[in-house]
Design a protein around this motif. Sequence first.
Motif, PDB file in Angstrom:
ATOM      1  N   THR A   1      46.699  23.907  44.048  1.00 50.88           N
ATOM      2  CA  THR A   1      46.166  24.820  42.329  1.00 50.88           C
ATOM      3  C   THR A   1      44.774  24.831  43.625  1.00 50.88           C
ATOM      4  OG1 THR A   1      46.970  23.629  40.698  1.00 50.88           O
ATOM      5  CG2 THR A   1      44.363  24.202  40.219  1.00 50.88           C
ATOM      6  N   TYR A   2      44.534  23.448  43.796  1.00 55.30           N
ATOM      7  CA  TYR A   2      43.098  23.766  44.659  1.00 55.30           C
ATOM      8  C   TYR A   2      42.956  25.614  45.938  1.00 55.30           C
ATOM      9  CZ  TYR A   2      39.460  23.194  47.970  1.00 55.30           C
ATOM     10  OH  TYR A   2      37.650  22.989  48.568  1.00 55.30           O
ATOM     11  N   PRO A   3      44.049  25.567  46.415  1.00 57.95           N
ATOM     12  CA  PRO A   3      43.593  26.894  47.135  1.00 57.95           C
ATOM     13  C   PRO A   3      43.434  28.534  45.780  1.00 57.95           C
ATOM     14  CG  PRO A   3      45.635  25.853  47.803  1.00 57.95           C
ATOM     15  CD  PRO A   3      46.001  24.914  46.792  1.00 57.95           C
ATOM     16  N   LEU A   4      44.302  28.545  44.790  1.00 57.21           N
ATOM     17  CA  LEU A   4      43.837  29.284  44.182  1.00 57.21           C
ATOM     18  C   LEU A   4      42.265  29.583  43.234  1.00 57.21           C
ATOM     19  CD1 LEU A   4      44.836  31.080  41.770  1.00 57.21           C
ATOM     20  CD2 LEU A   4      45.364  29.631  40.569  1.00 57.21           C
ATOM     21  N   ILE A   5      41.693  27.662  43.587  1.00 56.65           N
ATOM     22  CA  ILE A   5      40.643  27.801  43.570  1.00 56.65           C
ATOM     23  C   ILE A   5      39.056  28.790  44.283  1.00 56.65           C
ATOM     24  CG2 ILE A   5      38.710  25.965  42.772  1.00 56.65           C
ATOM     25  CD1 ILE A   5      41.154  24.126  41.472  1.00 56.65           C
ATOM     26  N   ARG A   6      39.528  28.663  45.092  1.00 53.23           N
ATOM     27  CA  ARG A   6      39.572  29.045  46.627  1.00 53.23           C
ATOM     28  C   ARG A   6      39.212  30.093  46.401  1.00 53.23           C
ATOM     29  NH1 ARG A   6      37.365  24.831  51.016  1.00 53.23           N
ATOM     30  NH2 ARG A   6      36.225  27.504  51.271  1.00 53.23           N
ATOM     31  N   LEU A   7      40.142  30.670  46.496  1.00 51.06           N
ATOM     32  CA  LEU A   7      40.757  32.096  46.248  1.00 51.06           C
ATOM     33  C   LEU A   7      39.907  32.800  45.182  1.00 51.06           C
ATOM     34  CD1 LEU A   7      42.055  34.803  46.944  1.00 51.06           C
ATOM     35  CD2 LEU A   7      43.417  34.274  45.752  1.00 51.06           C
ATOM     36  N   LEU A   8      40.053  32.413  44.011  1.00 51.24           N
ATOM     37  CA  LEU A   8      38.816  32.872  43.464  1.00 51.24           C
ATOM     38  C   LEU A   8      37.520  32.857  43.186  1.00 51.24           C
ATOM     39  CD1 LEU A   8      41.159  31.047  40.059  1.00 51.24           C
ATOM     40  CD2 LEU A   8      41.564  34.043  40.806  1.00 51.24           C
ATOM     41  N   ASN A   9      37.430  31.465  43.818  1.00 54.23           N
ATOM     42  CA  ASN A   9      35.806  31.132  44.631  1.00 54.23           C
ATOM     43  C   ASN A   9      35.413  32.444  46.017  1.00 54.23           C
ATOM     44  OD1 ASN A   9      33.318  30.027  44.798  1.00 54.23           O
ATOM     45  ND2 ASN A   9      34.176  29.303  46.535  1.00 54.23           N
ATOM     46  N   ALA A  10      36.049  32.804  46.393  1.00 53.66           N
ATOM     47  CA  ALA A  10      36.098  33.686  47.346  1.00 53.66           C
ATOM     48  C   ALA A  10      36.288  35.215  46.670  1.00 53.66           C
ATOM     49  CB  ALA A  10      37.045  33.251  48.136  1.00 53.66           C
TER      50      ALA A  10
END
Length: 248
Positions: A224-233
Amino acid sequence: MEIFLFFVAHWYLSLLMQTFFLHRYAAHKMFTMSPVWEKFFYTLTWIFQGSSFLSPYAYGVMHRLHHAYADTEEDPHSPGFSSSVVDMMWKTKNYYNTILNHQDTIEPKFKRGVPHWAFMERLGDSWVSRLGWGVLYTLFYIHFATAWWMFLLLPIHYLMGPVHGVIINWYAHRYGYVNFKVDDTAKNLIPFDFLMMGESYHNNHHKFGGRANFGIKWHEFDPTYPLIRLLNALHVIKLKANNDLKYM
């Protein structure tokens, strides 16, 4: 093949909304988002969880209580105070409904900042919605199932949200390994979390309650963390600069 793909899609999409929106956002506020995006993810939660829709408000409040009182009599779902998995699930349901229907006496600090969209809360919890989604799952199976045993998967579809909850709240407090000493029985259920999208790293999470990445060791990949980073970007969400802080 259709049944397999449908089951896997429902499992992971439902779980995604539970870990991303209900857990990391509603309960812990690891990141922020605009009111428009909040309603968008509220709606996705209803679609992906379907008949087992969990209120972000009730989930968020109850989960905060779990962290504050883990493995005590005030914990909404502790294996140590339940005689069985079913007993714990029933107690959790009753606690959840008390919060959902605003019949609780919980301290205001546990409710501060928890999202609440009254319309979607009513819709998702209505029997029309729950039965409607259940009928759709059943019709899909009637159309595509090629063996009788496939229909045994339907109860999991009906109760997908609670099934995900009990895997962590029961089994990750009884089995697994420990990276950190904490004041409760939280454990990391499996070393590589292909099953629960990072939720299995429960010991890590109880140690660092506000950390957006649940994985700690090199093999503990949190999907889930890479998705969080992507949505943050993409500026859909704003990840807090210091997300190692706890919610309170």
